[in-house]
Design an enzyme around this catalytic site. Structure first.
Site: not given
Length: 447
Positions: A305, A393, A422
């Site tokens: 991320s 995601d 995610h």
């Protein structure tokens, strides 16, 4: 009095544990969910050419019995830009078919669906499919002085000594590993903290692994994952938040200190919050490579991320980096939403939430963000890169990740798991570790 309260609490806990055990003995422990739902695109790899028609087959059972007559609500559109209105179809013999349609430009279509079970609960999911993703182009140009700017910023930061502070971490130190909380000065006015863990029982020189953090300002924690593989490991926190504070005090402090940090100082490339963060991560790798135990060859950066974004940035800026392994990186193709296409986290120009808000004229924000968009760091990567991401995601859009991936000219390998969101499957982490070990072995074999 305190003793009586403690005894009472222990008694309640013991009673609850006994009740749970009796329930499992009498009624069994479920090994699968009562409601099972699976959505499968007609192209099982979720990839389509432009103009091809995509359909989604949703299969659902309650207690093993196929649904019949249950209404499936759904909406289909470009990812993160779904329409407000729902459409409906019904399950027959446990299946419902959704016609998603096609795209005429490279990108992703998304289908959000939901249905209510017999007990009134809502079962829902999000599925995305790709249309010629290898042709996705970023909306972010590279400034002519991009590399010159960052080389100068890093040069200035390297003039500042680390002034390293070490703190013992007894709970993460044993007969195999030693862990220290480290505080580093990584710029003129920038500090970072991190947990440094290294093998205790082995001697010699080791690869080093830097792990930048995901978004936010939560506490970080030590890990022996990479030290067990014979590496020195540093996972960092980018805001210089005191990791030794009690949780309640820490949370109060970080909310006041860090809220909205991703939007701070965006008026200029010189004042934007991420300027010191980007160069600070590069300096954190410098620190690892300054340790006498470093093997002098292998300096790995990996994270997910925001940490995936900082992985690419660090590997692009710091010439000591040997491997780059980002997972679903953020901060890619930041101008996407300004062009009516899904962009990367923090989703600037989308007005989805406060973090995505831009309080500047468009042109001013665009000028600054060009220097921080990860696609531009991807363009200058020179080291082997392993990247993994999923299609479902809704934090770091696969459109934005593909935009960065398509700009990488360095040797690269991808692990795409369409059904993941995610997060990553354990198999993706295992593939990444295997890839790292192979390259470490190859580097060590060089004369």
């Amino acid at each position: 009095m305190k003793h009586l309260i403690l005894v009472f609490c222990l008694s309640v806990c013991c009673y609850a544990a006994v009740c749970a055990q009796k329930f499992q003995q009498e009624f069994g422990n479920p090994r699968k969910p009562f409601v099972e739902a699976v959505a499968t695109p007609n192209h099982t790899d979720s990839h389509y050419a432009l103009g091809q028609q995509a359909t989604l087959r949703v299969t659902a059972r309650e207690g093993g019995v196929p649904l019949n007559g249950t209404t499936l609500r759904y909406k289909v559109g470009p990812e993160m830009l779904l329409p407000e209105d729902w459409q409906e179809t019904s399950f027959a013999d446990g299946e419902a078919l959704v016609v998603m349609g096609t795209m005429t430009e490279p990108g992703f279509l998304a289908c959000q669906y939901e249905f209510r079970t017999a007990d009134g609960k809502t079962c829902k999911d999000l599925v995305k499919v790709a249309f010629s993703p290898e042709q996705i182009k970023t909306f972010t140009p590279m400034p002519q002085d991009f590399e010159k700017f960052w080389q100068q910023v890093l040069k200035e930061a390297r003039k500042v000594p680390f002034e390293t502070e070490y703190f013992d971490v007894p709970d993460a130190t044993d007969d195999q590993f030693v862990t220290k909380l480290v505080r580093l000065r990584v710029g003129k006015e920038k500090w970072m903290q991190g947990y440094l863990t290294y093998p205790k029982t082995q001697t010699g020189k080791f690869p080093v692994v830097l792990c930048p953090p995901g978004a936010g300002s939560q506490k970080i924690y030590p890990s022996d994952y990479f030290p067990r593989e014979g590496c020195i490991y540093l996972n960092i926190e980018i805001h210089d938040n005191n990791q030794r504070m009690p949780d309640d005090a820490y949370n109060a402090m970080r909310h006041e200190k860090c809220n909205g940090y991703m939007r701070r100082g965006m008026a200029s490339r010189d004042t934007y919050y991420y300027k010191d963060v980007y160069v600070g991560c590069a300096r954190a790798l410098d620190f690892l490579c300054s340790l006498p135990e470093w093997d002098g060859r292998n300096a790995i950066v990996t994270g997910g991320s925001q940490g995936g974004a900082l992985t690419i940035v660090t590997a692009a800026l710091n010439e000591k980096a040997s491997l780059c392994a980002p997972f679903y990186p953020a901060l890619c193709d930041l101008m996407g939403f300004a062009h009516q296409r899904a962009g990367g986290w923090p989703k600037f120009f989308s007005n989805f939430n406060n973090d995505s808000r831009i309080d500047l004229p468009y042109e001013q924000a665009e000028t600054t963000l060009q220097y921080f968009d990860v696609v531009n760091f991807a363009r200058i990567l020179k080291v082997p890169t392993f990247m993994s991401w999923g299609y479902n995601d809704d934090t770091c859009s696969p459109t934005s990740v593909w935009a960065a991936w398509n700009e990488i000219v360095a040797p690269k390998e991808c692990d795409i798991t369409p059904s993941s969101g995610h997060w990553r499957f354990p198999s993706s982490q295992e593939k990444c570790l295997g890839w790292m070990k192979l390259h470490i072995s190859q580097n060590n074999a060089k004369p």
